[in-house]
Design an enzyme around this catalytic site. Structure first.
Site, PDB file in Angstrom:
ATOM      1  N   SER A  76      53.256  38.473  43.398  1.00 30.40           N
ATOM      2  CA  SER A  76      52.794  38.016  42.097  1.00 30.40           C
ATOM      3  C   SER A  76      52.365  39.200  41.275  1.00 30.40           C
ATOM      4  O   SER A  76      51.651  40.077  41.756  1.00 30.40           O
ATOM      5  CB  SER A  76      51.632  37.054  42.255  1.00 30.40           C
ATOM      6  N   HIS A 129      47.041  34.483  37.115  1.00 29.94           N
ATOM      7  CA  HIS A 129      46.386  34.004  38.338  1.00 29.94           C
ATOM      8  C   HIS A 129      45.908  35.154  39.222  1.00 29.94           C
ATOM      9  O   HIS A 129      45.073  34.946  40.096  1.00 29.94           O
ATOM     10  CB  HIS A 129      47.259  32.987  39.092  1.00 29.94           C
ATOM     11  N   ASP A 148      52.225  33.174  32.748  1.00 27.98           N
ATOM     12  CA  ASP A 148      51.276  33.616  33.778  1.00 27.98           C
ATOM     13  C   ASP A 148      51.070  35.139  33.738  1.00 27.98           C
ATOM     14  O   ASP A 148      51.538  35.866  34.612  1.00 27.98           O
ATOM     15  CB  ASP A 148      51.793  33.171  35.152  1.00 27.98           C
TER      16      ASP A 148
END
Ligand code: ARG
Ligand code: ASP
Length: 695
Positions: A627, A83, A219
């Site tokens: 992230s 992402h 991810d």
């Protein structure tokens, strides 16, 4: 004195082990180092941060200013989330070459894809510049005087700064402006896409599973840093070569078990852990609900269109993900604050603060703070909501309003003269082009009809049939000619005429009023922080996240979300297959992955029970910006890739509850398994250093 210090340390530790916190990497010696070691770490503070020798921090890069990434090979291979690389993966995608859908793998250096504008920044060193920055700053200065003093001090610090010509720097306030740190940085601008799994792996579970445990998302995406011939930062050039890092993370094949130490090293964006109860109440009861409603209305339209049309799905994938992400987070945040009774706990804390003020005879000095917060937040409420709702409608959800917003800025830029106008016009042309690259007027009109009633009374959607802005060619025509001609055309355009009064209201009334009160609140918050640390020094204070490099640590740990339910901290490939819904846009599983599961062709990546772990949970205190951060084991090896938090604990940005706040990481063995067995990109594995620390 010695003994006292030791005792303090010991006591602090008993109560605070695993209480969260995002710590400054250059200050880990002492309390943090001891606490980490008590959790099982074998690392010293110097292993993590060292100025004279390479250390873990040299492998950690700020990815495009918003995410984190880490170097995992001596040839500059860089790991981050799917992402986080989503925008880049999307921008290389088309209906014919749909890398979002099918994934992308460069099988050699020549196939790696350059990305305009993408950069990665490393921290060379961190310096405490508090005393230089706060020299002559005294309690009796007005906020304005204080700021101008700090500005002067800042110039002095910058003048004395020693750094190499290719390096940059940043000075950032910590503890609400009670401390200042300087960061010397190195920024790389030639970052190429190397690999990405299909969205059915990298975004598996999509919005339904976003912010949720149990999770089964792979991810991750892979990039490579390129440097010039001297291994220095350089803008894109064919002649650039793979970067040789000062440090790269070895990857552990032994993984983790419940109870293992983990540390997450990255660039958390923003937290607000020292808000008064009244602010927490306003955010969760007033502000969040109104913003949630706007995004929900927009998402309903976008989702329906994406499901119906593949072209729209690709065009809106990135935008939809961005809108949905905060929407769902705010909902979780509200639930978490309520469930953990955070407002009442804050109020209790505040009454202790008040008592301590009394006991220490400091009511005169600090007694005004809490009542002032009450009063200021009361005046703030309406304008805070209005301002945020404007941003939601005009900037985050509706693209036609975003275009008009920028165009009003263009008109206003003329106040600064023709040159400013031309400059703004030039950047606006690029913005229009980039909006129109992925624009669908029908979808946008639907969004307009859904969100505008939540902001304004006048909601005339017929502007979509009349405006020149919904088509790139006609939009660019509006900008042809000199400033007079442009403004004349603009002011005849239906969408522009519609939006202009609202944008002007924003600039002339809403924003100044918002900033005025917000500044007062910030000033008060600075004093509150000073007071807290002075009056209740035994509490555990860590600086709020501010997009600077931080260390957070904890253990692999499950949690109990509700009565009688306990969530295990590790998920497996079996769970991916359990969730599999053929053809579903969120839960489809690629055939190749199902085959690998059926044949149990796991190579060296299975755990000791012969299963492929997918994700795991930890008690590391993370936030947006973390992230892509590495999860590092007790010996400094990479074991996981941080990408999310659990639903019950998303309120950790304003209230960290160790019982239910957990971060979610991809197990690195799943990443390696996908690269090797799924994608057949073994050459990437061969670049890495794989280790067995537990053998
Ligand atoms: N919630 C995570 C974060 O805040 C992951 C977001 C990306 N995934 C998604 N389905 N939108 O960034
Ligand atoms: N998913 C977030 C990010 O993109 C991480 C988090 O908020 O926990 O940084």
């Amino acid at each position: 004195m010695r003994i006292f210090k030791f005792l303090m340390l010991f006591i602090a530790f008993q109560v605070s082990a695993q209480q969260g916190g995002m710590w400054i990497p250059s200050l880990l010696e002492g309390m943090n180092e001891a606490e980490m070691q008590s959790l099982g770490s074998k690392l010293t503070a110097q292993d993590i941060y060292d100025v004279n020798n390479s250390s873990l921090k040299d492998a950690i890069g700020h990815f495009n200013g918003g995410c984190t990434s880490e170097v995992i090979s001596p040839k500059g291979l860089l790991l981050t989330n799917h992402h986080c690389g989503f925008g880049q993966i999307q921008s290389h995608s088309s209906l014919e070459n749909d890398y979002l859908k099918g994934g992308f793998w460069a099988m050699n250096l020549e196939e790696e894809l350059p990305n305009e504008g993408l950069y990665v920044e490393f921290i060379v060193r961190i310096e405490d510049v508090t005393s230089a920055m706060l020299e002559g700053v005294t309690d009796n200065l007005t906020p304005k005087e204080r700021q101008s003093k700090i500005d002067i001090n800042r110039n002095k610090v910058v003048k004395n700064l020693k750094k190499e010509a290719w390096q940059g720097f940043k000075i950032k306030p910590f503890y609400k402006g009670n401390q200042y740190y300087l960061f010397v940085t190195e920024r790389f601008d030639d970052i190429r896409l190397v690999g990405a799994p299909p969205s059915s792996i990298g975004k598996f579970g999509s919005d339904t599973d976003n912010w949720v445990w149990p999770r089964h998302t792979g991810d991750f995406s892979i990039f490579r840093i390129y440097a010039d011939k001297n291994n220095r930062p350089a803008s894109y050039s064919e002649d650039n070569i793979p970067y040789t890092p000062k440090h790269f993370l070895p990857v552990s094949l032994d993984g983790i078990e419940e109870g293992d130490f983990t540390m997450v090293f990255g660039f958390p964006g923003r937290t607000n852990e020292y808000l008064p109860a009244v602010a927490m109440e306003q955010i969760t009861k007033k502000l969040n609900p109104s913003n949630i409603a706007i995004r929900e209305a927009a998402l309903e339209v976008i989702d329906a269109n994406m499901k119906a049309d593949d072209q729209i799905r690709i065009q809106y994938a990135s935008k939809q993900a961005r809108i949905a992400n905060s929407w769902k987070k705010w909902i979780g945040e509200n639930l978490g604050i309520e469930k953990s009774d955070a407002v009442a706990i804050k109020q209790q804390f505040e009454s202790e603060f008040t008592k301590a003020l009394k006991a220490q005879d400091k009511e005169q000095k600090y007694g005004n703070i809490l009542p002032d917060f009450e009063q200021k937040y009361a005046t703030f409420e309406a304008i805070n909501i209005k301002r945020n709702n404007f941003v939601e409608v005009f900037i985050r959800t509706n693209e036609l309003m975003l275009m008009t917003f920028r165009l009003v800025q263009l008109e206003k830029s003329l106040d600064k003269g023709e040159e400013a106008f031309e400059k703004t016009k030039k950047s606006l042309i690029n913005q229009l082009k980039s909006i129109h690259k992925n624009y669908n007027a029908t979808v946008d009109k639907g969004v307009f009809e859904a969100v505008m009633p939540l902001y304004a009374d006048n909601t005339d959607a017929s502007i979509y049939n009349k405006t020149a802005l919904t088509n790139l060619d006609t939009a660019l025509k509006l900008l042809e000619g000199d400033s007079k001609q442009v403004l004349k055309k603009l002011n005849k355009d239906a969408a522009y005429k519609y939006a202009k009064p609202m944008v002007l209201e924003f600039y002339e009334n809403i924003e100044p009023e918002f900033q005025r009160i917000n500044n007062e609140i910030n000033t008060l918050q600075t004093t509150y922080m000073t007071a807290l640390m002075e009056v209740m020094p035994e509490e555990r204070y860590f600086p709020d996240a501010n997009s600077t490099l931080r260390v957070t640590y904890g253990k692999v740990n499950g949690y109990a979300p509700r009565d009688a339910i306990y969530y295990n901290p590790v998920t497996y490939l079996d769970g991916v297959i359990e969730k599999y819904v053929p053809g579903d846009y969120e839960f489809d599983v690629p055939e190749k992955l199902r085959e690998l599961y059926n044949s149990k062709d796991y190579g060296q990546y299975a755990d000791k029970n012969g299963k492929i772990p997918i994700c795991f949970l930890g008690t590391n205190h993370t936030t947006g910006g973390n992230s892509g951060s590495p999860a590092i084991d007790a010996e400094g090896n990479l074991v996981g890739l941080n990408f999310d938090r659990v639903w019950e604990g998303t309120m950790s940005d304003i209230y960290y509850d160790p019982e239910i706040c957990r971060n979610i990481m991809v197990d690195l063995r799943y990443v390696l398994f996908i690269i090797d067995k799924y994608a057949g990109a073994k050459h990437l594995i061969d670049e890495m250093t794989l280790v067995h620390p537990k053998k």
